[in-house]
Motif scaffolding. Structure first.
Motif, PDB file in Angstrom:
ATOM      1  N   ALA A 182      10.401   4.939  -9.867  1.00  0.00           N
ATOM      2  CA  ALA A 182      10.919   4.145 -10.987  1.00  0.00           C
ATOM      3  C   ALA A 182      10.156   4.378 -12.282  1.00  0.00           C
ATOM      4  O   ALA A 182      10.633   4.039 -13.358  1.00  0.00           O
ATOM      5  CB  ALA A 182      10.878   2.662 -10.630  1.00  0.00           C
ATOM      6  N   GLY A 183       8.959   4.949 -12.186  1.00  0.00           N
ATOM      7  CA  GLY A 183       8.161   5.177 -13.388  1.00  0.00           C
ATOM      8  C   GLY A 183       7.573   3.910 -13.970  1.00  0.00           C
ATOM      9  O   GLY A 183       7.379   3.799 -15.176  1.00  0.00           O
ATOM     10  N   LEU A 227       9.572  10.139   1.513  1.00  0.00           N
ATOM     11  CA  LEU A 227      10.040   8.879   0.916  1.00  0.00           C
ATOM     12  C   LEU A 227      10.342   9.057  -0.565  1.00  0.00           C
ATOM     13  O   LEU A 227      11.370   8.581  -1.061  1.00  0.00           O
ATOM     14  CB  LEU A 227       8.996   7.777   1.095  1.00  0.00           C
ATOM     15  N   VAL A 228       9.448   9.731  -1.284  1.00  0.00           N
ATOM     16  CA  VAL A 228       9.671   9.974  -2.710  1.00  0.00           C
ATOM     17  C   VAL A 228      10.962  10.770  -2.912  1.00  0.00           C
ATOM     18  O   VAL A 228      11.786  10.432  -3.769  1.00  0.00           O
ATOM     19  CB  VAL A 228       8.467  10.698  -3.360  1.00  0.00           C
ATOM     20  N   ALA A 237       0.805  -1.221   0.000  1.00  0.00           N
ATOM     21  CA  ALA A 237       0.000   0.000   0.000  1.00  0.00           C
ATOM     22  C   ALA A 237       0.838   1.271   0.000  1.00  0.00           C
ATOM     23  O   ALA A 237       0.514   2.223  -0.700  1.00  0.00           O
ATOM     24  CB  ALA A 237      -0.938   0.002   1.213  1.00  0.00           C
ATOM     25  N   HIS A 238       1.904   1.296   0.740  1.00  0.00           N
ATOM     26  CA  HIS A 238       2.641   2.555   0.902  1.00  0.00           C
ATOM     27  C   HIS A 238       3.957   2.558   0.122  1.00  0.00           C
ATOM     28  O   HIS A 238       4.164   3.375  -0.758  1.00  0.00           O
ATOM     29  CB  HIS A 238       2.887   2.798   2.384  1.00  0.00           C
ATOM     30  N   TRP A 239       4.829   1.625   0.438  1.00  0.00           N
ATOM     31  CA  TRP A 239       6.168   1.628  -0.152  1.00  0.00           C
ATOM     32  C   TRP A 239       6.140   1.329  -1.654  1.00  0.00           C
ATOM     33  O   TRP A 239       6.869   1.960  -2.418  1.00  0.00           O
ATOM     34  CB  TRP A 239       7.059   0.616   0.565  1.00  0.00           C
ATOM     35  N   LEU A 240       5.318   0.379  -2.073  1.00  0.00           N
ATOM     36  CA  LEU A 240       5.288   0.037  -3.490  1.00  0.00           C
ATOM     37  C   LEU A 240       4.835   1.225  -4.330  1.00  0.00           C
ATOM     38  O   LEU A 240       5.401   1.493  -5.388  1.00  0.00           O
ATOM     39  CB  LEU A 240       4.382  -1.169  -3.748  1.00  0.00           C
ATOM     40  N   GLY A 241       3.852   1.963  -3.849  1.00  0.00           N
ATOM     41  CA  GLY A 241       3.394   3.148  -4.581  1.00  0.00           C
ATOM     42  C   GLY A 241       4.500   4.179  -4.733  1.00  0.00           C
ATOM     43  O   GLY A 241       4.653   4.794  -5.794  1.00  0.00           O
ATOM     44  N   VAL A 242       5.289   4.349  -3.686  1.00  0.00           N
ATOM     45  CA  VAL A 242       6.416   5.284  -3.740  1.00  0.00           C
ATOM     46  C   VAL A 242       7.447   4.797  -4.756  1.00  0.00           C
ATOM     47  O   VAL A 242       7.907   5.558  -5.616  1.00  0.00           O
ATOM     48  CB  VAL A 242       7.063   5.441  -2.341  1.00  0.00           C
ATOM     49  N   ALA A 257      -6.096   5.789  11.573  1.00  0.00           N
ATOM     50  CA  ALA A 257      -5.082   5.196  12.459  1.00  0.00           C
ATOM     51  C   ALA A 257      -3.844   4.796  11.671  1.00  0.00           C
ATOM     52  O   ALA A 257      -2.716   4.950  12.142  1.00  0.00           O
ATOM     53  CB  ALA A 257      -5.664   3.989  13.187  1.00  0.00           C
ATOM     54  N   VAL A 258      -4.035   4.306  10.467  1.00  0.00           N
ATOM     55  CA  VAL A 258      -2.912   3.916   9.614  1.00  0.00           C
ATOM     56  C   VAL A 258      -2.115   5.144   9.204  1.00  0.00           C
ATOM     57  O   VAL A 258      -0.876   5.142   9.251  1.00  0.00           O
ATOM     58  CB  VAL A 258      -3.414   3.143   8.369  1.00  0.00           C
ATOM     59  N   LYS A 259      -2.805   6.210   8.821  1.00  0.00           N
ATOM     60  CA  LYS A 259      -2.124   7.440   8.393  1.00  0.00           C
ATOM     61  C   LYS A 259      -1.143   7.947   9.444  1.00  0.00           C
ATOM     62  O   LYS A 259      -0.073   8.444   9.114  1.00  0.00           O
ATOM     63  CB  LYS A 259      -3.144   8.541   8.090  1.00  0.00           C
ATOM     64  N   GLU A 260      -1.520   7.817  10.711  1.00  0.00           N
ATOM     65  CA  GLU A 260      -0.672   8.303  11.801  1.00  0.00           C
ATOM     66  C   GLU A 260       0.627   7.513  11.938  1.00  0.00           C
ATOM     67  O   GLU A 260       1.603   8.020  12.484  1.00  0.00           O
ATOM     68  CB  GLU A 260      -1.438   8.243  13.124  1.00  0.00           C
ATOM     69  N   CYS A 261       0.652   6.287  11.442  1.00  0.00           N
ATOM     70  CA  CYS A 261       1.804   5.404  11.642  1.00  0.00           C
ATOM     71  C   CYS A 261       2.763   5.354  10.450  1.00  0.00           C
ATOM     72  O   CYS A 261       3.876   4.855  10.587  1.00  0.00           O
ATOM     73  CB  CYS A 261       1.308   3.985  11.924  1.00  0.00           C
ATOM     74  N   LEU A 262       2.335   5.825   9.308  1.00  0.00           N
ATOM     75  CA  LEU A 262       3.164   5.711   8.105  1.00  0.00           C
ATOM     76  C   LEU A 262       4.144   6.864   7.978  1.00  0.00           C
ATOM     77  O   LEU A 262       3.839   7.993   8.354  1.00  0.00           O
ATOM     78  CB  LEU A 262       2.269   5.683   6.861  1.00  0.00           C
ATOM     79  N   PRO A 263       5.320   6.587   7.418  1.00  0.00           N
ATOM     80  CA  PRO A 263       6.250   7.686   7.145  1.00  0.00           C
ATOM     81  C   PRO A 263       5.665   8.604   6.075  1.00  0.00           C
ATOM     82  O   PRO A 263       4.836   8.186   5.263  1.00  0.00           O
ATOM     83  CB  PRO A 263       7.509   6.983   6.646  1.00  0.00           C
TER      84      PRO A 263
END
Length: 109
Positions: free
Chosen positions: A51-52, A87-88, A41-46, A76-82
């Motif tokens: 990478a395009g 990241l980008v 959900a988070h890292w792969l999107g970044v 609750a998830v938003k509060e925990c993610l970098p």
């Protein structure tokens, strides 16, 4: 790559099978969602943005894309993610170095 595609197909089917589920455990976020969402959900999107490339397409993986969006929308998830923008910026600044490292691991032609 074929094994990764097969595994993504299994995850896709789990979400959109006979009983369409909002999350892997049902209507609320559970352990499987938390374990998998950090990467998908988070890292792969970044990494896709930097990478395009698109790993999870809307056409091939609509349930996984929906699941990732719903997971990331949870307060609750938003509060925990970098921070996504940080990241980008980090991965963009190190993109060439990462590509060089990845290429060095490829077998010689």
């Amino acid at each position: 790559m074929a094994v990764a595609r097969e595994n993504l197909a299994i995850l896709e089917e789990q979400l959109r099978g006979k009983k369409k589920k909002r999350f892997f455990g049902g209507d609320s976020i559970g352990l499987v969602d938390t374990a998998g969402a950090g990467l998908f959900a988070h890292w792969l999107g970044v990494l896709e943005e930097v990478a395009g490339v698109r790993v999870l397409s809307d056409e091939e993986h609509p349930a996984l894309r929906r699941w990732a969006n719903e997971y990331l929308a949870d307060e609750a998830v938003k509060e925990c993610l970098p921070d996504r923008d940080q990241l980008v910026a980090h991965f963009s600044a190190n993109r060439d170095k990462c590509i060089s490292i990845a290429k060095s691991m490829l077998p010689p032609n």
